[in-house]
Design a protein around this motif. Structure first.
Motif, PDB file in Angstrom:
ATOM      1  N   VAL A 145       8.222  -6.047 -15.009  1.00 25.41           N
ATOM      2  CA  VAL A 145       7.150  -7.028 -14.807  1.00 25.41           C
ATOM      3  C   VAL A 145       7.309  -7.685 -13.435  1.00 25.41           C
ATOM      4  CG1 VAL A 145       6.062  -9.149 -15.653  1.00 25.41           C
ATOM      5  CG2 VAL A 145       6.869  -7.427 -17.288  1.00 25.41           C
ATOM      6  N   ALA A 146       8.546  -7.996 -13.052  1.00 23.51           N
ATOM      7  CA  ALA A 146       8.789  -8.614 -11.743  1.00 23.51           C
ATOM      8  C   ALA A 146       8.326  -7.699 -10.609  1.00 23.51           C
ATOM      9  CB  ALA A 146      10.267  -8.960 -11.591  1.00 23.51           C
ATOM     10  N   ILE A 147       8.602  -6.416 -10.732  1.00 22.38           N
ATOM     11  CA  ILE A 147       8.147  -5.467  -9.713  1.00 22.38           C
ATOM     12  C   ILE A 147       6.617  -5.400  -9.718  1.00 22.38           C
ATOM     13  CG2 ILE A 147       8.121  -3.011  -9.061  1.00 22.38           C
ATOM     14  CD1 ILE A 147      11.065  -2.938 -10.128  1.00 22.38           C
ATOM     15  N   HIS A 148       6.032  -5.444 -10.912  1.00 19.43           N
ATOM     16  CA  HIS A 148       4.574  -5.406 -11.025  1.00 19.43           C
ATOM     17  C   HIS A 148       3.915  -6.642 -10.409  1.00 19.43           C
ATOM     18  CE1 HIS A 148       0.653  -4.319 -12.559  1.00 19.43           C
ATOM     19  NE2 HIS A 148       0.547  -5.534 -13.083  1.00 19.43           N
ATOM     20  N   VAL A 149       4.620  -7.722 -10.303  1.00 17.40           N
ATOM     21  CA  VAL A 149       4.071  -8.912  -9.632  1.00 17.40           C
ATOM     22  C   VAL A 149       3.632  -8.540  -8.222  1.00 17.40           C
ATOM     23  CG1 VAL A 149       4.718 -11.144  -8.620  1.00 17.40           C
ATOM     24  CG2 VAL A 149       5.317 -10.645 -11.006  1.00 17.40           C
ATOM     25  N   HIS A 150       4.446  -7.766  -7.516  1.00 17.38           N
ATOM     26  CA  HIS A 150       4.155  -7.429  -6.116  1.00 17.38           C
ATOM     27  C   HIS A 150       3.411  -6.109  -5.928  1.00 17.38           C
ATOM     28  CE1 HIS A 150       6.221 -10.783  -4.410  1.00 17.38           C
ATOM     29  NE2 HIS A 150       7.404 -10.420  -4.864  1.00 17.38           N
ATOM     30  N   ARG A 151       3.523  -5.179  -6.863  1.00 14.94           N
ATOM     31  CA  ARG A 151       2.932  -3.841  -6.663  1.00 14.94           C
ATOM     32  C   ARG A 151       1.432  -3.872  -6.366  1.00 14.94           C
ATOM     33  NH1 ARG A 151       3.808   0.829  -5.225  1.00 14.94           N
ATOM     34  NH2 ARG A 151       2.550   1.777  -6.835  1.00 14.94           N
ATOM     35  N   PRO A 152       0.607  -4.567  -7.164  1.00 11.13           N
ATOM     36  CA  PRO A 152      -0.816  -4.566  -6.845  1.00 11.13           C
ATOM     37  C   PRO A 152      -1.122  -5.222  -5.493  1.00 11.13           C
ATOM     38  CG  PRO A 152      -0.475  -5.260  -9.106  1.00 11.13           C
ATOM     39  CD  PRO A 152       0.876  -5.225  -8.450  1.00 11.13           C
ATOM     40  N   VAL A 153      -0.369  -6.254  -5.140  1.00 11.04           N
ATOM     41  CA  VAL A 153      -0.582  -6.921  -3.848  1.00 11.04           C
ATOM     42  C   VAL A 153      -0.217  -5.959  -2.722  1.00 11.04           C
ATOM     43  CG1 VAL A 153      -0.099  -8.952  -2.429  1.00 11.04           C
ATOM     44  CG2 VAL A 153       0.023  -9.136  -4.931  1.00 11.04           C
ATOM     45  N   LEU A 154       0.886  -5.265  -2.886  1.00  7.08           N
ATOM     46  CA  LEU A 154       1.309  -4.288  -1.878  1.00  7.08           C
ATOM     47  C   LEU A 154       0.269  -3.187  -1.735  1.00  7.08           C
ATOM     48  CD1 LEU A 154       3.765  -3.591  -0.022  1.00  7.08           C
ATOM     49  CD2 LEU A 154       4.572  -2.144  -1.890  1.00  7.08           C
ATOM     50  N   ALA A 155      -0.221  -2.672  -2.855  1.00 12.81           N
ATOM     51  CA  ALA A 155      -1.221  -1.601  -2.815  1.00 12.81           C
ATOM     52  C   ALA A 155      -2.522  -2.086  -2.177  1.00 12.81           C
ATOM     53  CB  ALA A 155      -1.477  -1.072  -4.222  1.00 12.81           C
ATOM     54  N   ALA A 156      -3.000  -3.253  -2.605  1.00 18.67           N
ATOM     55  CA  ALA A 156      -4.252  -3.784  -2.045  1.00 18.67           C
ATOM     56  C   ALA A 156      -4.119  -4.015  -0.544  1.00 18.67           C
ATOM     57  CB  ALA A 156      -4.638  -5.081  -2.751  1.00 18.67           C
ATOM     58  N   THR A 157      -2.999  -4.592  -0.128  1.00 15.95           N
ATOM     59  CA  THR A 157      -2.793  -4.862   1.295  1.00 15.95           C
ATOM     60  C   THR A 157      -2.696  -3.565   2.088  1.00 15.95           C
ATOM     61  OG1 THR A 157      -1.652  -6.906   0.668  1.00 15.95           O
ATOM     62  CG2 THR A 157      -1.394  -6.168   2.932  1.00 15.95           C
ATOM     63  N   ALA A 158      -2.063  -2.557   1.510  1.00 14.76           N
ATOM     64  CA  ALA A 158      -1.990  -1.261   2.181  1.00 14.76           C
ATOM     65  C   ALA A 158      -3.383  -0.686   2.401  1.00 14.76           C
ATOM     66  CB  ALA A 158      -1.134  -0.284   1.365  1.00 14.76           C
ATOM     67  N   VAL A 159      -4.174  -0.653   1.354  1.00 11.19           N
ATOM     68  CA  VAL A 159      -5.516  -0.071   1.457  1.00 11.19           C
ATOM     69  C   VAL A 159      -6.375  -0.862   2.443  1.00 11.19           C
ATOM     70  CG1 VAL A 159      -7.644   0.423   0.178  1.00 11.19           C
ATOM     71  CG2 VAL A 159      -5.422   0.993  -0.831  1.00 11.19           C
ATOM     72  N   VAL A 160      -6.346  -2.178   2.336  1.00 12.07           N
ATOM     73  CA  VAL A 160      -7.163  -3.025   3.217  1.00 12.07           C
ATOM     74  C   VAL A 160      -6.780  -2.824   4.681  1.00 12.07           C
ATOM     75  CG1 VAL A 160      -7.603  -5.447   3.869  1.00 12.07           C
ATOM     76  CG2 VAL A 160      -7.731  -4.737   1.464  1.00 12.07           C
ATOM     77  N   THR A 161      -5.495  -2.604   4.943  1.00 10.68           N
ATOM     78  CA  THR A 161      -5.041  -2.457   6.326  1.00 10.68           C
ATOM     79  C   THR A 161      -4.974  -1.005   6.783  1.00 10.68           C
ATOM     80  OG1 THR A 161      -2.703  -2.559   5.652  1.00 10.68           O
ATOM     81  CG2 THR A 161      -3.775  -4.644   6.280  1.00 10.68           C
ATOM     82  N   GLY A 162      -5.596  -0.094   6.006  1.00 11.77           N
ATOM     83  CA  GLY A 162      -5.722   1.291   6.433  1.00 11.77           C
ATOM     84  C   GLY A 162      -4.490   2.154   6.222  1.00 11.77           C
ATOM     85  N   ARG A 163      -3.640   1.752   5.314  1.00 10.85           N
ATOM     86  CA  ARG A 163      -2.428   2.520   5.025  1.00 10.85           C
ATOM     87  C   ARG A 163      -2.593   3.306   3.730  1.00 10.85           C
ATOM     88  NH1 ARG A 163      -1.143  -1.995   7.743  1.00 10.85           N
ATOM     89  NH2 ARG A 163       0.519  -1.866   9.288  1.00 10.85           N
ATOM     90  N   ALA A 164      -1.694   4.253   3.529  1.00 11.37           N
ATOM     91  CA  ALA A 164      -1.701   5.034   2.293  1.00 11.37           C
ATOM     92  C   ALA A 164      -1.211   4.171   1.132  1.00 11.37           C
ATOM     93  CB  ALA A 164      -0.784   6.250   2.445  1.00 11.37           C
ATOM     94  N   TRP A 165      -1.659   4.539  -0.061  1.00 11.27           N
ATOM     95  CA  TRP A 165      -1.201   3.870  -1.283  1.00 11.27           C
ATOM     96  C   TRP A 165       0.319   3.982  -1.330  1.00 11.27           C
ATOM     97  CZ3 TRP A 165      -4.680   1.551  -4.581  1.00 11.27           C
ATOM     98  CH2 TRP A 165      -4.170   1.059  -5.777  1.00 11.27           C
ATOM     99  N   PRO A 166       1.039   2.872  -1.479  1.00 12.86           N
ATOM    100  CA  PRO A 166       2.505   2.948  -1.452  1.00 12.86           C
ATOM    101  C   PRO A 166       3.073   3.645  -2.685  1.00 12.86           C
ATOM    102  CG  PRO A 166       1.758   0.680  -1.761  1.00 12.86           C
ATOM    103  CD  PRO A 166       0.534   1.518  -1.613  1.00 12.86           C
ATOM    104  N   PRO A 167       4.125   4.422  -2.492  1.00 13.89           N
ATOM    105  CA  PRO A 167       4.751   5.094  -3.641  1.00 13.89           C
ATOM    106  C   PRO A 167       5.455   4.073  -4.531  1.00 13.89           C
ATOM    107  CG  PRO A 167       6.086   5.401  -1.682  1.00 13.89           C
ATOM    108  CD  PRO A 167       4.831   4.700  -1.241  1.00 13.89           C
ATOM    109  N   ARG A 168       5.668   4.449  -5.783  1.00 16.06           N
ATOM    110  CA  ARG A 168       6.428   3.583  -6.685  1.00 16.06           C
ATOM    111  C   ARG A 168       7.858   3.485  -6.162  1.00 16.06           C
ATOM    112  NH1 ARG A 168       4.247   1.702 -10.967  1.00 16.06           N
ATOM    113  NH2 ARG A 168       2.450   2.681 -11.917  1.00 16.06           N
TER     114      ARG A 168
END
Length: 148
Positions: free
Chosen positions: A45-68
């Protein structure tokens, strides 16, 4: 205050909150599950706190979806991973320009009118899971003090 500054501040606050939820847990406690709240253990759950933010920020800034990420095997590794994830989000946000933040974006969980809206949605989602960790801790009989 600019949208980017707000997103950076919320990311900082989210990182502090999740750190406060897990920093004092033993290696056994981070693996505790309370199915009434979440089927995942505190670590996940703690990792999931940041995962969606990391993914959204990656996509918004033109980066690939981050791996798990690799699953940490103890509390110290979890702390390092959570810190790295929060820092990566902040780095990408600091380098985002207004055009990136204002463009519509589609993520796996929905369409957003702006990139900043997608990131904000993910940050708010993270705070919900911080509350879930607090509940899991209480059920596990290792709650935070009321002041925390």
């Amino acid at each position: 205050m600019t949208e980017k500054r707000i997103l950076l501040l919320l990311n900082k606050n989210l990182a502090e909150e999740v750190r406060n939820m897990v920093h004092d847990l033993s290696d056994t406690e981070i693996l505790f599950v309370a199915p009434a709240i979440d089927e995942r253990c505190i670590r996940d759950v703690a990792i999931h706190v940041h995962r969606p933010v990391l993914a959204a920020t990656a996509v918004v800034t033109g980066r690939a979806w981050p791996p798990r990420p690799s699953w940490p095997t103890d509390g110290a590794e979890l702390q390092v991973l959570l810190k790295e994830m929060a820092e990566q989000i902040s780095d990408w946000l600091r380098n985002a320009d207004e055009a990136m933040l204002s463009q519509p974006v589609t993520l796996r969980w929905g369409d957003f009118a702006t990139g900043s809206g997608a990131i904000l949605n993910s940050l708010v989602h993270g705070f919900v899971h911080v509350g879930a960790i607090r509940g899991i801790r209480a059920i596990g009989d290792f709650p935070l003090s009321p002041e925390a």
